[in-house]
Write a protein that holds these residues in place. Structure first.
Motif, PDB file in Angstrom:
ATOM      1  N   LEU A   8      22.796-101.137  61.323  1.00 52.13           N
ATOM      2  CA  LEU A   8      21.476-101.763  61.274  1.00 52.13           C
ATOM      3  C   LEU A   8      20.370-100.736  61.520  1.00 52.13           C
ATOM      4  CD1 LEU A   8      19.819-104.363  61.030  1.00 52.13           C
ATOM      5  CD2 LEU A   8      20.092-104.678  63.505  1.00 52.13           C
ATOM      6  N   THR A   9      20.631 -99.833  62.461  1.00 51.59           N
ATOM      7  CA  THR A   9      19.645 -98.788  62.762  1.00 51.59           C
ATOM      8  C   THR A   9      19.429 -97.872  61.554  1.00 51.59           C
ATOM      9  OG1 THR A   9      20.261 -98.808  65.104  1.00 51.59           O
ATOM     10  CG2 THR A   9      19.072 -96.873  64.312  1.00 51.59           C
ATOM     11  N   ARG A  10      20.524 -97.453  60.951  1.00 54.12           N
ATOM     12  CA  ARG A  10      20.421 -96.595  59.756  1.00 54.12           C
ATOM     13  C   ARG A  10      19.721 -97.319  58.624  1.00 54.12           C
ATOM     14  NH1 ARG A  10      23.016 -91.856  59.164  1.00 54.12           N
ATOM     15  NH2 ARG A  10      23.141 -92.155  56.921  1.00 54.12           N
ATOM     16  N   PHE A  11      20.013 -98.591  58.476  1.00 53.72           N
ATOM     17  CA  PHE A  11      19.369 -99.387  57.427  1.00 53.72           C
ATOM     18  C   PHE A  11      17.853 -99.448  57.650  1.00 53.72           C
ATOM     19  CE2 PHE A  11      17.708-103.511  56.006  1.00 53.72           C
ATOM     20  CZ  PHE A  11      17.967-103.436  54.648  1.00 53.72           C
ATOM     21  N   CYS A  12      17.445 -99.672  58.902  1.00 52.02           N
ATOM     22  CA  CYS A  12      16.007 -99.750  59.214  1.00 52.02           C
ATOM     23  C   CYS A  12      15.319 -98.404  58.982  1.00 52.02           C
ATOM     24  CB  CYS A  12      15.815-100.209  60.659  1.00 52.02           C
ATOM     25  SG  CYS A  12      16.315-101.921  60.954  1.00 52.02           S
ATOM     26  N   LEU A  13      16.002 -97.345  59.407  1.00 46.17           N
ATOM     27  CA  LEU A  13      15.430 -96.005  59.204  1.00 46.17           C
ATOM     28  C   LEU A  13      15.324 -95.668  57.718  1.00 46.17           C
ATOM     29  CD1 LEU A  13      17.258 -94.019  62.038  1.00 46.17           C
ATOM     30  CD2 LEU A  13      14.835 -94.673  61.969  1.00 46.17           C
ATOM     31  N   LEU A  14      16.356 -96.038  56.958  1.00 48.59           N
ATOM     32  CA  LEU A  14      16.344 -95.786  55.520  1.00 48.59           C
ATOM     33  C   LEU A  14      15.233 -96.571  54.837  1.00 48.59           C
ATOM     34  CD1 LEU A  14      17.648 -94.453  53.070  1.00 48.59           C
ATOM     35  CD2 LEU A  14      19.246 -96.379  52.953  1.00 48.59           C
ATOM     36  N   LYS A  15      15.078 -97.848  55.250  1.00 46.50           N
ATOM     37  CA  LYS A  15      14.018 -98.682  54.684  1.00 46.50           C
ATOM     38  C   LYS A  15      12.646 -98.089  54.996  1.00 46.50           C
ATOM     39  CE  LYS A  15      12.400-103.472  54.510  1.00 46.50           C
ATOM     40  NZ  LYS A  15      12.605-104.844  55.027  1.00 46.50           N
ATOM     41  N   LYS A  16      12.480 -97.601  56.213  1.00 47.11           N
ATOM     42  CA  LYS A  16      11.224 -96.982  56.611  1.00 47.11           C
ATOM     43  C   LYS A  16      10.951 -95.725  55.786  1.00 47.11           C
ATOM     44  CE  LYS A  16       8.885 -94.982  60.630  1.00 47.11           C
ATOM     45  NZ  LYS A  16       9.016 -94.630  62.065  1.00 47.11           N
ATOM     46  N   GLU A  17      12.010 -94.940  55.553  1.00 50.50           N
ATOM     47  CA  GLU A  17      11.848 -93.704  54.778  1.00 50.50           C
ATOM     48  C   GLU A  17      11.533 -94.001  53.320  1.00 50.50           C
ATOM     49  OE1 GLU A  17      11.144 -89.940  54.737  1.00 50.50           O
ATOM     50  OE2 GLU A  17      12.029 -90.812  56.536  1.00 50.50           O
ATOM     51  N   ILE A  18      12.132 -95.064  52.773  1.00 56.44           N
ATOM     52  CA  ILE A  18      11.830 -95.467  51.391  1.00 56.44           C
ATOM     53  C   ILE A  18      10.359 -95.855  51.274  1.00 56.44           C
ATOM     54  CG2 ILE A  18      12.263 -97.231  49.644  1.00 56.44           C
ATOM     55  CD1 ILE A  18      15.185 -97.219  50.514  1.00 56.44           C
ATOM     56  N   LYS A  19       9.853 -96.608  52.265  1.00 61.43           N
ATOM     57  CA  LYS A  19       8.433 -96.991  52.251  1.00 61.43           C
ATOM     58  C   LYS A  19       7.540 -95.755  52.335  1.00 61.43           C
ATOM     59  CE  LYS A  19       8.792-101.634  54.288  1.00 61.43           C
ATOM     60  NZ  LYS A  19       8.412-102.487  55.446  1.00 61.43           N
ATOM     61  N   ASN A  20       7.936 -94.805  53.189  1.00 59.77           N
ATOM     62  CA  ASN A  20       7.156 -93.579  53.338  1.00 59.77           C
ATOM     63  C   ASN A  20       7.149 -92.765  52.047  1.00 59.77           C
ATOM     64  OD1 ASN A  20       5.758 -91.438  54.816  1.00 59.77           O
ATOM     65  ND2 ASN A  20       7.707 -90.342  54.765  1.00 59.77           N
ATOM     66  N   THR A  21       8.307 -92.687  51.401  1.00 60.24           N
ATOM     67  CA  THR A  21       8.409 -91.945  50.136  1.00 60.24           C
ATOM     68  C   THR A  21       7.615 -92.641  49.043  1.00 60.24           C
ATOM     69  OG1 THR A  21      10.616 -91.165  50.756  1.00 60.24           O
ATOM     70  CG2 THR A  21      10.021 -91.043  48.421  1.00 60.24           C
ATOM     71  N   THR A  22       7.691 -93.965  48.999  1.00 59.11           N
ATOM     72  CA  THR A  22       6.935 -94.734  48.015  1.00 59.11           C
ATOM     73  C   THR A  22       5.437 -94.507  48.196  1.00 59.11           C
ATOM     74  OG1 THR A  22       8.650 -96.432  47.984  1.00 59.11           O
ATOM     75  CG2 THR A  22       6.489 -97.041  47.110  1.00 59.11           C
ATOM     76  N   ARG A  23       4.981 -94.477  49.432  1.00 61.31           N
ATOM     77  CA  ARG A  23       3.561 -94.242  49.712  1.00 61.31           C
ATOM     78  C   ARG A  23       3.149 -92.847  49.240  1.00 61.31           C
ATOM     79  NH1 ARG A  23       1.320 -91.377  53.316  1.00 61.31           N
ATOM     80  NH2 ARG A  23       3.258 -91.163  54.519  1.00 61.31           N
ATOM     81  N   GLN A  24       3.997 -91.855  49.503  1.00 61.18           N
ATOM     82  CA  GLN A  24       3.681 -90.485  49.086  1.00 61.18           C
ATOM     83  C   GLN A  24       3.620 -90.375  47.562  1.00 61.18           C
ATOM     84  OE1 GLN A  24       5.510 -87.153  51.505  1.00 61.18           O
ATOM     85  NE2 GLN A  24       6.800 -88.843  52.221  1.00 61.18           N
ATOM     86  N   LEU A  25       4.561 -91.030  46.880  1.00 57.10           N
ATOM     87  CA  LEU A  25       4.548 -91.004  45.415  1.00 57.10           C
ATOM     88  C   LEU A  25       3.312 -91.694  44.865  1.00 57.10           C
ATOM     89  CD1 LEU A  25       8.270 -91.688  44.416  1.00 57.10           C
ATOM     90  CD2 LEU A  25       6.922 -89.644  43.921  1.00 57.10           C
ATOM     91  N   HIS A  26       2.918 -92.796  45.496  1.00 54.70           N
ATOM     92  CA  HIS A  26       1.723 -93.511  45.059  1.00 54.70           C
ATOM     93  C   HIS A  26       0.480 -92.629  45.223  1.00 54.70           C
ATOM     94  CE1 HIS A  26      -1.821 -96.129  45.740  1.00 54.70           C
ATOM     95  NE2 HIS A  26      -1.309 -96.806  44.712  1.00 54.70           N
TER      96      HIS A  26
END
Length: 290
Positions: A8-26
Motif C-alpha cells: 500500500l505504501t509503495r502504491f501511494c508513493l508511486l501514485k504520488k510520483e505519477i502525479k508529480n511526473t504528469t504535472r512536470q510534463l504538463h
C-alpha cells in the motif's frame, strides 16, 4: 499485514510520483518550463520510463531548434532574394520609362537598352540559381552515380575557363596527377561543383588562382585557392550560406548561390566542402572519403 502495508505504501508513493511526473510534463507542454522531468521515487521501471520521457523531451527540443533555424534561414533567404530581384527590376523599369521619352537620342537609347539587357540577364541568372538550389536540396534529388576518372572530368571542366583566365590575365597553377583517380560519383554534379568554385575564384581573386587534385590514403581532395582582399573569418564561416556575399556592396558580382549549390551537391554525393583563410588566401576544399 506487514506485506499489505508495504504494498500500500509503495502504491501511494508511486501514485504520488505519477502525479508529480504528469504535472512536470504538463508544465513542459504548455511552455511553463523547459527542464526535463525528475523523480523522487526509487523504482527501476519508473526510472526507465522517466529516462525515455527525458530522451523524448531532448528530441523535441532539438526538433524545435532545427525548426527555428530553418524558419530564420527561410526568412533571410526571402529577404535576400527580394532585394536581389528588386534591384535589377527597378533598373529595368526605370530605363524603360526613359525609353518612352521622345527626347532621348538614338545613342542614348542603345545605352539604355544595353543596361536593360544586363539587368534582365542578371535577373535570369538569379532565378535559375535559386531554382536549381531548391531542386538540389530536395530529399529525392536524383544522382546518376557512375565510375569516373576524376582527373579527366576536372581537366575537362577547366578547359571552359581558358578564355576567362586569359581575359582577366590570370595564369592558374593547376596540379592534376597523371595517375588515375577512379571515383563513384555523379559526373554532372562534380562538374557543376568545379565550375562554381572556379567562377568564384576568378571573380574574387586579386591575382592568383591555384587548382589541385590530390589522392590521400583515406580521401580525395580538390582544392581551389585564390588570393583575396578584405576577407575575414566571419566571411569564411558564412560563405556557404544562401545569398551571402563577403562584400554586399559589390552588386553584379554573382548571386551568392554558387557556393551553397556546390555544398548541397557535395553533401548529396556524401562528400564535404569547407573553406580556410590563411595569409590573404582562401582555399576551398572538396573532399570525398574513400
Amino acid at each position: 499485514m506487514i506485506a499489505f502495508v508495504y504494498v500500500l505504501t509503495r502504491f501511494c508513493l508511486l501514485k504520488k510520483e505519477i502525479k508529480n511526473t504528469t504535472r512536470q510534463l504538463h508544465d513542459f507542454n504548455v511552455n511553463k518550463t523547459a527542464k526535463k522531468i525528475d523523480i523522487n521515487y526509487n523504482d527501476s521501471h519508473f526510472e526507465e520510463l522517466a529516462k525515455e520521457i527525458n530522451n523524448q523531451i531532448e528530441l523535441t527540443k532539438q526538433a524545435e531548434a532545427v525548426k527555428r533555424s530553418t524558419e530564420n534561414e527561410l526568412k533571410q533567404a526571402i529577404s535576400h532574394i527580394s532585394h536581389d530581384i528588386r534591384t535589377p527590376m527597378t533598373s529595368i523599369l526605370g530605363y524603360i520609362q526613359f525609353l518612352e521619352s521622345d527626347e532621348i537620342s538614338p545613342e542614348l537609347k542603345k545605352e539604355y537598352i544595353k543596361t536593360i539587357k544586363n539587368s534582365a540577364g542578371r535577373l535570369k541568372i538569379l532565378l535559375e540559381d535559386f531554382f536549381e538550389l531548391s531542386i538540389i536540396e530536395q530529399a529525392d534529388y536524383p544522382l546518376k552515380v557512375e565510375r569516373v576518372r576524376l582527373n579527366d572530368l576536372i581537366v575537362g571542366s577547366l578547359f571552359g575557363f581558358y578564355e576567362e583566365f586569359n581575359r582577366r590575365k590570370i595564369e592558374p597553377e593547376i596540379r592534376i596527377p597523371d595517375k588515375d583517380i577512379m571515383m563513384m560519383i555523379d559526373p554532372s554534379a562534380v562538374k557543376r561543383v568545379v565550375e562554381n568554385l572556379v567562377v568564384n575564384a576568378i571573380r574574387y581573386s586579386t591575382g592568383n588562382v591555384a587548382i589541385r587534385l590530390e589522392k590521400f590514403e583515406a580521401s580525395v581532395q580538390l582544392r581551389v585557392s585564390n588570393t583575396v582582399d578584405k576577407l575575414n573569418e566571419q566571411d569564411v564561416n558564412q560563405m556557404f550560406d544562401r545569398f551571402y556575399k563577403a562584400d554586399q556592396t559589390r552588386t553584379g558580382k554573382g548571386t551568392g548561390l554558387g557556393l551553397p549549390i556546390a555544398k548541397s551537391l557535395m553533401e548529396k554525393m556524401n562528400g564535404s566542402i569547407y573553406a580556410k583563410l590563411e595569409d590573404n588566401q582562401i582555399t576551398i576544399t572538396c573532399e570525398w572519403r574513400l
